[in-house]
Design a protein around this motif. Sequence first.
Motif, PDB file in Angstrom:
ATOM      1  N   GLY A  51       0.899  -1.154   0.066  1.00  0.00           N
ATOM      2  CA  GLY A  51      -0.062  -0.044  -0.053  1.00  0.00           C
ATOM      3  C   GLY A  51       0.681   1.336   0.202  1.00  0.00           C
ATOM      4  N   ASN A  52       2.108   1.262  -0.198  1.00  0.00           N
ATOM      5  CA  ASN A  52       2.905   2.392  -0.119  1.00  0.00           C
ATOM      6  C   ASN A  52       3.155   3.041  -1.727  1.00  0.00           C
ATOM      7  OD1 ASN A  52       3.710   2.163   2.424  1.00  0.00           O
ATOM      8  ND2 ASN A  52       5.202   0.255   1.760  1.00  0.00           N
ATOM      9  N   LEU A  53       2.925   4.223  -1.565  1.00  0.00           N
ATOM     10  CA  LEU A  53       2.970   5.074  -2.947  1.00  0.00           C
ATOM     11  C   LEU A  53       4.377   4.837  -3.447  1.00  0.00           C
ATOM     12  CD1 LEU A  53       1.425   6.897  -4.986  1.00  0.00           C
ATOM     13  CD2 LEU A  53       2.301   8.847  -3.739  1.00  0.00           C
ATOM     14  N   VAL A  54       4.594   4.519  -4.806  1.00  0.00           N
ATOM     15  CA  VAL A  54       5.861   4.425  -5.524  1.00  0.00           C
ATOM     16  C   VAL A  54       5.850   5.232  -6.656  1.00  0.00           C
ATOM     17  CG1 VAL A  54       7.562   2.719  -6.492  1.00  0.00           C
ATOM     18  CG2 VAL A  54       6.073   1.849  -4.669  1.00  0.00           C
ATOM     19  N   ARG A  55       7.053   6.121  -6.870  1.00  0.00           N
ATOM     20  CA  ARG A  55       6.972   7.133  -7.981  1.00  0.00           C
ATOM     21  C   ARG A  55       8.185   6.470  -8.892  1.00  0.00           C
ATOM     22  NH1 ARG A  55       4.464  11.570  -7.187  1.00  0.00           N
ATOM     23  NH2 ARG A  55       3.601  12.155  -5.033  1.00  0.00           N
ATOM     24  N   PHE A  56       8.339   6.753  -9.837  1.00  0.00           N
ATOM     25  CA  PHE A  56       8.924   6.152 -11.197  1.00  0.00           C
ATOM     26  C   PHE A  56       9.765   7.254 -11.915  1.00  0.00           C
ATOM     27  CE2 PHE A  56       5.715   3.291 -10.466  1.00  0.00           C
ATOM     28  CZ  PHE A  56       6.487   2.295  -9.813  1.00  0.00           C
TER      29      PHE A  56
END
Length: 253
Positions: A115-120
């Motif tokens: 559920g952690n937000l991950v950016r790319f």
Amino acid sequence: SGPPDPPAGHRAPGTSRPAWLPWAVGAAALVLVAGLGVVLLVTGGGDDEEPSARDTASSSPDPTPTSEAPTPAPTPTPTPTVEPEPTRPAEPEDVATRASAKVPATAPPNTDVEGNLVRFEARNMLDGVPTTCWRMPGDGTGRTITITLDAPTTLTRVGMVNGYAKSSQSGRRTLNWYQGNRRVLVAEWTFDDGTTVEQSFGESRELQTIDVDAVTTSTVTLRLVDVSSPGDGRARRDYTAISDLSLVGTPAS
């Protein structure tokens, strides 16, 4: 009348000199000598006489008093000359962490299995952390990435982690994002002087590098020549991903 007087200056024969006459002549001579001695005593003698030692001493100027020699100043101890150490050439370093990147596209953020937000974002390729990545939607074949260094640098080695080198645990399953996303199979590195180096990549999560002839550059253009298809299963994602870039060299002084 008696006999005639003898001529002047002649004694009559048989006439003798008075007995006192020689004594009178001697006394007169003594008087003359004594008078001459008095005269010499009073006049001090003639010009030809050498001056007496007393006269010489009294007439000589006083000698100049001898002054004491000044005490010489102590000779300072010379400061030893310290030879500067030779300048050592700078050690090559990975300058990617100080660079910036311009990418053709960026995938939107997502949440991981926890559920952690991950950016790319593009900066994920330059942070030295292989479990973060930049990725773009779809097949990135033929697309280019421009890396700008923070200073002109003489590069000797380049490389990348050619996919998303991360795994996640979902229940009893391990999701292998390296196999699930697209991976770069072949890339070209181009530098400011036009030099281009091609690099092929194997199926490995590790950093893969290639040596290059020393080239000084401020930018690096990375062209994705060939990209794999996405993987299969639950980890399948149609994204082209790169976890890390490596740019090793010596910044120009």
